[in-house]
Design an enzyme around this catalytic site. Structure first.
Site, PDB file in Angstrom:
ATOM      1  N   ASP A  60       0.844  -1.203   0.000  1.00  0.00           N
ATOM      2  CA  ASP A  60       0.000   0.000   0.000  1.00  0.00           C
ATOM      3  C   ASP A  60       0.880   1.253   0.000  1.00  0.00           C
ATOM      4  O   ASP A  60       1.924   1.272  -0.657  1.00  0.00           O
ATOM      5  CB  ASP A  60      -0.919  -0.035   1.233  1.00  0.00           C
ATOM      6  CG  ASP A  60      -2.248   0.655   0.987  1.00  0.00           C
ATOM      7  OD1 ASP A  60      -2.245   1.886   0.915  1.00  0.00           O
ATOM      8  OD2 ASP A  60      -3.264  -0.033   0.871  1.00  0.00           O
ATOM      9  N   HIS A 100      -3.305   5.579   4.007  1.00  0.00           N
ATOM     10  CA  HIS A 100      -4.126   4.470   3.520  1.00  0.00           C
ATOM     11  C   HIS A 100      -3.617   3.124   4.016  1.00  0.00           C
ATOM     12  O   HIS A 100      -4.395   2.282   4.475  1.00  0.00           O
ATOM     13  CB  HIS A 100      -4.138   4.505   1.984  1.00  0.00           C
ATOM     14  CG  HIS A 100      -5.198   3.669   1.343  1.00  0.00           C
ATOM     15  ND1 HIS A 100      -4.958   2.401   0.883  1.00  0.00           N
ATOM     16  CD2 HIS A 100      -6.511   3.928   1.099  1.00  0.00           C
ATOM     17  CE1 HIS A 100      -6.083   1.911   0.358  1.00  0.00           C
ATOM     18  NE2 HIS A 100      -7.038   2.816   0.465  1.00  0.00           N
ATOM     19  N   SER A 244     -11.494  -0.534   0.132  1.00  0.00           N
ATOM     20  CA  SER A 244     -10.138  -0.628   0.688  1.00  0.00           C
ATOM     21  C   SER A 244     -10.145  -1.111   2.122  1.00  0.00           C
ATOM     22  O   SER A 244      -9.206  -1.774   2.566  1.00  0.00           O
ATOM     23  CB  SER A 244      -9.443   0.738   0.635  1.00  0.00           C
ATOM     24  OG  SER A 244      -9.091   1.078  -0.685  1.00  0.00           O
TER      25      SER A 244
END
Length: 292
Positions: A60, A100, A244
């Site tokens: 990520d 994220h 996600s």
């Protein structure tokens, strides 16, 4: 049993036998224990498990290791382009470029607190990254033999699809459970749509352990992904929505299952997830047991 077969050196080619054949007439076949499907339940699958002994990699934007909801990571690497224009893997500080990856790692840790977490940075800002970085980072994670790889991203670049397909198939045969989020928009994208991965989209309920099987693939499972409280750089949390954040819920459950049953292959693991999904009935041998 001794070492898992997939960790052993490949056998040398035997003259007279097809390249991937086996001389079963002269060898003692290795036996494997079967699990009666009627006996598979959430309690059997992950009851009492905490993820101990399971190696999980988050591919990520990086992971902030000192976030209290992450609790440290074992290894942090990033993708870098060398002077010849080739993307390579290099160790880096356990930080996050966008938040994220930290959010995904926090979700995994919340479900599997004792799993080993590692990070590969392939995104620059949580939304974008190069195709070369994605291929290099994912390839590294597969070659490192992580038990579970969380990939909460997808690409719409058709030019990458063939190489991504080959990579995720390699993960499947190397016993890496590759959990991938579906694209948030209904557009052709990869690699979540390939059958050798565990593909995940969102549902809108609050229970982090509740998930459902989708009988109309390519998305196979729905997990919590709406207004999810997630770890965020700086030490706090935010609420965020998207596929996600559904994928790491399934990654965390996979870590729990593999902590109790480390010999499960990816297709066996996917079968266990199916049998324990909240909308699957009959898993206890009865046709009318209550879902969830």
């Amino acid at each position: 049993m001794s070492d898992p077969p997939w960790r052993r050196p490949a056998k040398a080619y035997t003259p007279g036998v097809p390249a991937w054949g086996a001389m079963t007439s002269t060898q003692t076949l290795e036996e494997f224990a079967a699990v009666p499907m009627a006996g598979v339940s959430p309690e059997w699958a992950w009851g009492g498990a905490d993820g101990s002994g399971v190696r999980v990699c988050v591919v990520d934007s990086g992971v902030q290791a000192d976030h209290p909801l992450v609790g440290g990571i074992d290894r942090s690497v990033t993708t870098v382009e060398n002077d010849a224009g080739v993307v390579e893997i290099a160790d880096c500080a356990p930080s996050d470029r966008a938040g994220h990856g930290t959010a995904c790692a926090g979700v995994i840790r919340s479900l599997a607190p004792k799993c080993s977490l590692s990070s590969v940075q392939v995104l620059t800002d949580g939304k974008t990254g190069s195709g070369a970085a994605l291929l290099a980072g994912l390839s590294w994670a597969i070659d490192e033999g992580f038990d579970v790889i969380n990939l909460s991203l997808a690409t719409t670049r058709t030019a990458l699809s063939a190489r991504l397909h080959a990579l995720v198939d390699r993960a499947y045969f190397r016993r890496c459970a590759l959990v991938v989020s579906a694209h948030n928009r209904p557009v052709p994208s990869y690699p979540w749509s390939f059958s050798s991965v565990i593909s995940v989209a969102s549902h809108d309920e609050d229970d982090p352990a509740t998930y459902y099987y989708n009988p109309a693939p390519p998305v196979e499972f729905h997990a919590r992904g709406v207004r999810v409280p997630v770890a965020w750089p700086g030490g706090g949390t935010i609420r965020s929505t998207g596929n996600s954040f559904a994928a790491p819920h399934i990654s965390g459950l996979c870590a729990l299952v593999l902590g109790k049953h480390p010999w499960l292959t990816p297709f066996q693991l996917k079968t266990v997830l199916f049998l324990c999904a909240g909308n699957v009935v009959g898993r206890f041998g009865g046709a009318h047991d209550t879902p969830r």
